[in-house]
Design a protein around this motif. Structure first.
Motif, PDB file in Angstrom:
ATOM      1  N   ALA A   1      54.447  17.042  70.972  1.00 44.72           N
ATOM      2  CA  ALA A   1      53.727  15.834  70.575  1.00 44.72           C
ATOM      3  C   ALA A   1      54.388  14.629  71.225  1.00 44.72           C
ATOM      4  O   ALA A   1      55.612  14.505  71.235  1.00 44.72           O
ATOM      5  CB  ALA A   1      53.750  15.687  69.056  1.00 44.72           C
ATOM      6  N   THR A   2      53.581  13.763  71.780  1.00 49.65           N
ATOM      7  CA  THR A   2      54.080  12.544  72.403  1.00 49.65           C
ATOM      8  C   THR A   2      53.544  11.360  71.618  1.00 49.65           C
ATOM      9  O   THR A   2      52.332  11.240  71.425  1.00 49.65           O
ATOM     10  CB  THR A   2      53.608  12.449  73.869  1.00 49.65           C
ATOM     11  OG1 THR A   2      54.021  13.618  74.554  1.00 49.65           O
ATOM     12  CG2 THR A   2      54.166  11.229  74.545  1.00 49.65           C
ATOM     13  N   GLU A   3      54.427  10.507  71.166  1.00 47.02           N
ATOM     14  CA  GLU A   3      54.009   9.354  70.390  1.00 47.02           C
ATOM     15  C   GLU A   3      53.282   8.362  71.280  1.00 47.02           C
ATOM     16  O   GLU A   3      53.705   8.062  72.394  1.00 47.02           O
ATOM     17  CB  GLU A   3      55.226   8.684  69.758  1.00 47.02           C
ATOM     18  CG  GLU A   3      54.859   7.562  68.830  1.00 47.02           C
ATOM     19  CD  GLU A   3      56.066   6.995  68.106  1.00 47.02           C
ATOM     20  OE1 GLU A   3      56.028   5.814  67.774  1.00 47.02           O
ATOM     21  OE2 GLU A   3      57.041   7.728  67.881  1.00 47.02           O
ATOM     22  N   ALA A   4      52.169   7.867  70.788  1.00 51.98           N
ATOM     23  CA  ALA A   4      51.404   6.860  71.515  1.00 51.98           C
ATOM     24  C   ALA A   4      51.163   5.692  70.574  1.00 51.98           C
ATOM     25  O   ALA A   4      50.654   5.875  69.470  1.00 51.98           O
ATOM     26  CB  ALA A   4      50.079   7.429  71.996  1.00 51.98           C
ATOM     27  N   ALA A   5      51.520   4.514  70.987  1.00 59.60           N
ATOM     28  CA  ALA A   5      51.381   3.329  70.153  1.00 59.60           C
ATOM     29  C   ALA A   5      49.910   2.964  69.975  1.00 59.60           C
ATOM     30  O   ALA A   5      49.064   3.282  70.808  1.00 59.60           O
ATOM     31  CB  ALA A   5      52.129   2.164  70.785  1.00 59.60           C
ATOM     32  N   ASN A   6      49.620   2.288  68.880  1.00 56.93           N
ATOM     33  CA  ASN A   6      48.280   1.798  68.617  1.00 56.93           C
ATOM     34  C   ASN A   6      48.023   0.606  69.544  1.00 56.93           C
ATOM     35  O   ASN A   6      48.743  -0.373  69.505  1.00 56.93           O
ATOM     36  CB  ASN A   6      48.170   1.380  67.153  1.00 56.93           C
ATOM     37  CG  ASN A   6      46.778   0.968  66.766  1.00 56.93           C
ATOM     38  OD1 ASN A   6      45.957   0.598  67.597  1.00 56.93           O
ATOM     39  ND2 ASN A   6      46.502   1.013  65.480  1.00 56.93           N
ATOM     40  N   PRO A   7      46.977   0.665  70.394  1.00 55.29           N
ATOM     41  CA  PRO A   7      46.730  -0.415  71.350  1.00 55.29           C
ATOM     42  C   PRO A   7      46.058  -1.651  70.747  1.00 55.29           C
ATOM     43  O   PRO A   7      45.875  -2.648  71.429  1.00 55.29           O
ATOM     44  CB  PRO A   7      45.809   0.245  72.379  1.00 55.29           C
ATOM     45  CG  PRO A   7      45.056   1.249  71.584  1.00 55.29           C
ATOM     46  CD  PRO A   7      46.029   1.749  70.556  1.00 55.29           C
TER      47      PRO A   7
ATOM     48  N   ARG B   1      42.672   8.626  75.523  1.00 57.66           N
ATOM     49  CA  ARG B   1      44.079   8.877  75.799  1.00 57.66           C
ATOM     50  C   ARG B   1      44.256   9.134  77.288  1.00 57.66           C
ATOM     51  O   ARG B   1      43.488   9.880  77.889  1.00 57.66           O
ATOM     52  CB  ARG B   1      44.536  10.097  74.996  1.00 57.66           C
ATOM     53  CG  ARG B   1      45.949  10.536  75.220  1.00 57.66           C
ATOM     54  CD  ARG B   1      46.919   9.575  74.535  1.00 57.66           C
ATOM     55  NE  ARG B   1      48.287   9.888  74.866  1.00 57.66           N
ATOM     56  CZ  ARG B   1      49.058  10.673  74.162  1.00 57.66           C
ATOM     57  NH1 ARG B   1      48.601  11.231  73.070  1.00 57.66           N
ATOM     58  NH2 ARG B   1      50.297  10.896  74.532  1.00 57.66           N
ATOM     59  N   ILE B   2      45.235   8.505  77.887  1.00 57.83           N
ATOM     60  CA  ILE B   2      45.550   8.749  79.293  1.00 57.83           C
ATOM     61  C   ILE B   2      46.487   9.947  79.315  1.00 57.83           C
ATOM     62  O   ILE B   2      47.636   9.868  78.877  1.00 57.83           O
ATOM     63  CB  ILE B   2      46.174   7.512  79.957  1.00 57.83           C
ATOM     64  CG1 ILE B   2      45.190   6.340  79.897  1.00 57.83           C
ATOM     65  CG2 ILE B   2      46.555   7.831  81.404  1.00 57.83           C
ATOM     66  CD1 ILE B   2      45.756   5.024  80.346  1.00 57.83           C
ATOM     67  N   GLU B   3      45.954  11.083  79.771  1.00 53.44           N
ATOM     68  CA  GLU B   3      46.657  12.362  79.739  1.00 53.44           C
ATOM     69  C   GLU B   3      48.034  12.268  80.384  1.00 53.44           C
ATOM     70  O   GLU B   3      48.209  11.674  81.446  1.00 53.44           O
ATOM     71  CB  GLU B   3      45.827  13.431  80.452  1.00 53.44           C
ATOM     72  CG  GLU B   3      46.336  14.833  80.287  1.00 53.44           C
ATOM     73  CD  GLU B   3      46.226  15.359  78.871  1.00 53.44           C
ATOM     74  OE1 GLU B   3      47.114  16.120  78.456  1.00 53.44           O
ATOM     75  OE2 GLU B   3      45.271  15.010  78.164  1.00 53.44           O
ATOM     76  N   GLY B   4      49.025  12.859  79.722  1.00 52.66           N
ATOM     77  CA  GLY B   4      50.381  12.923  80.257  1.00 52.66           C
ATOM     78  C   GLY B   4      51.181  11.653  80.058  1.00 52.66           C
ATOM     79  O   GLY B   4      52.297  11.540  80.561  1.00 52.66           O
ATOM     80  N   THR B   5      50.618  10.684  79.331  1.00 56.84           N
ATOM     81  CA  THR B   5      51.337   9.434  79.070  1.00 56.84           C
ATOM     82  C   THR B   5      51.282   9.134  77.577  1.00 56.84           C
ATOM     83  O   THR B   5      50.628   9.838  76.812  1.00 56.84           O
ATOM     84  CB  THR B   5      50.701   8.245  79.826  1.00 56.84           C
ATOM     85  OG1 THR B   5      49.452   7.910  79.204  1.00 56.84           O
ATOM     86  CG2 THR B   5      50.479   8.557  81.298  1.00 56.84           C
ATOM     87  N   ALA B   6      51.923   8.069  77.195  1.00 54.49           N
ATOM     88  CA  ALA B   6      51.861   7.599  75.816  1.00 54.49           C
ATOM     89  C   ALA B   6      50.930   6.398  75.727  1.00 54.49           C
ATOM     90  O   ALA B   6      51.054   5.559  74.853  1.00 54.49           O
ATOM     91  CB  ALA B   6      53.263   7.227  75.334  1.00 54.49           C
TER      92      ALA B   6
END
Length: 183
Positions: free
Chosen positions: A37-43, A69-74
């Protein structure tokens, strides 16, 4: 005893078995770790209300802002579309993505965003969706159940509940008393 997986668990007999897991249980004789799991901030400042996979990408509505979601990034994409209201549900039907936005729905075909009002000349109130019998069913906040067979261009009234407005919190398939699957 013990082991991996069982379809219908009986707690007395199967307590040492794994009933569900975030791990990958699909390889015989192996227990593999789950996907990282990769954390992704709320934009945005709005909470995420609907998550849905469409065309192998994750689309999320943050309030009224639809992003993917931009695959492979947060990271998340820029705003793809601004919905009329924060959606309560989303579904993929006939290769198109639908968002239920209270007084109308929004449909995305991978290129173009269109509202129900634009498709049919009048808004289609939408709170929850389910697909059944090759039809897209739509339940609004008042309990009106409608369906479409032509991707939201026309809607046919199916049923109307006598329960109070706002009483509904989902739409799903289940078995009736004769064991038939129904909406």
């Amino acid at each position: 005893g013990g082991g991996i997986g069982i379809k219908d668990m009986e707690e007395v007999k199967d307590a040492a078995r794994c009933w569900w897991s975030t791990c990958w249980l699909g390889s015989k004789g192996h227990l593999l770790l789950p996907v990282l799991a990769t954390e992704a901030a709320n934009p945005t400042t709005a909470d995420a209300t609907v998550f849905i996979e469409y065309a192998n990408e994750l689309y999320v509505a943050f309030g009224t802002s639809v992003r993917k979601r931009i695959e492979g990034t947060a990271s998340w994409s820029a705003n793809l579309y601004t919905l009329p209201t924060a959606p309560t549900d989303a579904i993929v039907y006939n290769g198109k993505l639908y968002f239920a936005c209270d007084t109308d729905f929004v449909r995305f075909d991978g290129t173009t965003w269109v509202t129900g009002a634009t498709l049919s000349g009048g808004a289609q109130p939408s709170r929850y969706f389910v697909e059944w019998d090759s039809k897209l069913f739509d339940l609004d906040n008042t309990g009106q159940l409608d369906y479409t067979v032509n991707e939201g261009v026309t809607w046919t009234a199916n049923a109307n509940s006598t329960l109070p407005t706002g009483y509904f919190n989902s739409l799903f398939l289940y078995r009736d008393m004769q064991s038939n699957i129904i909406v």
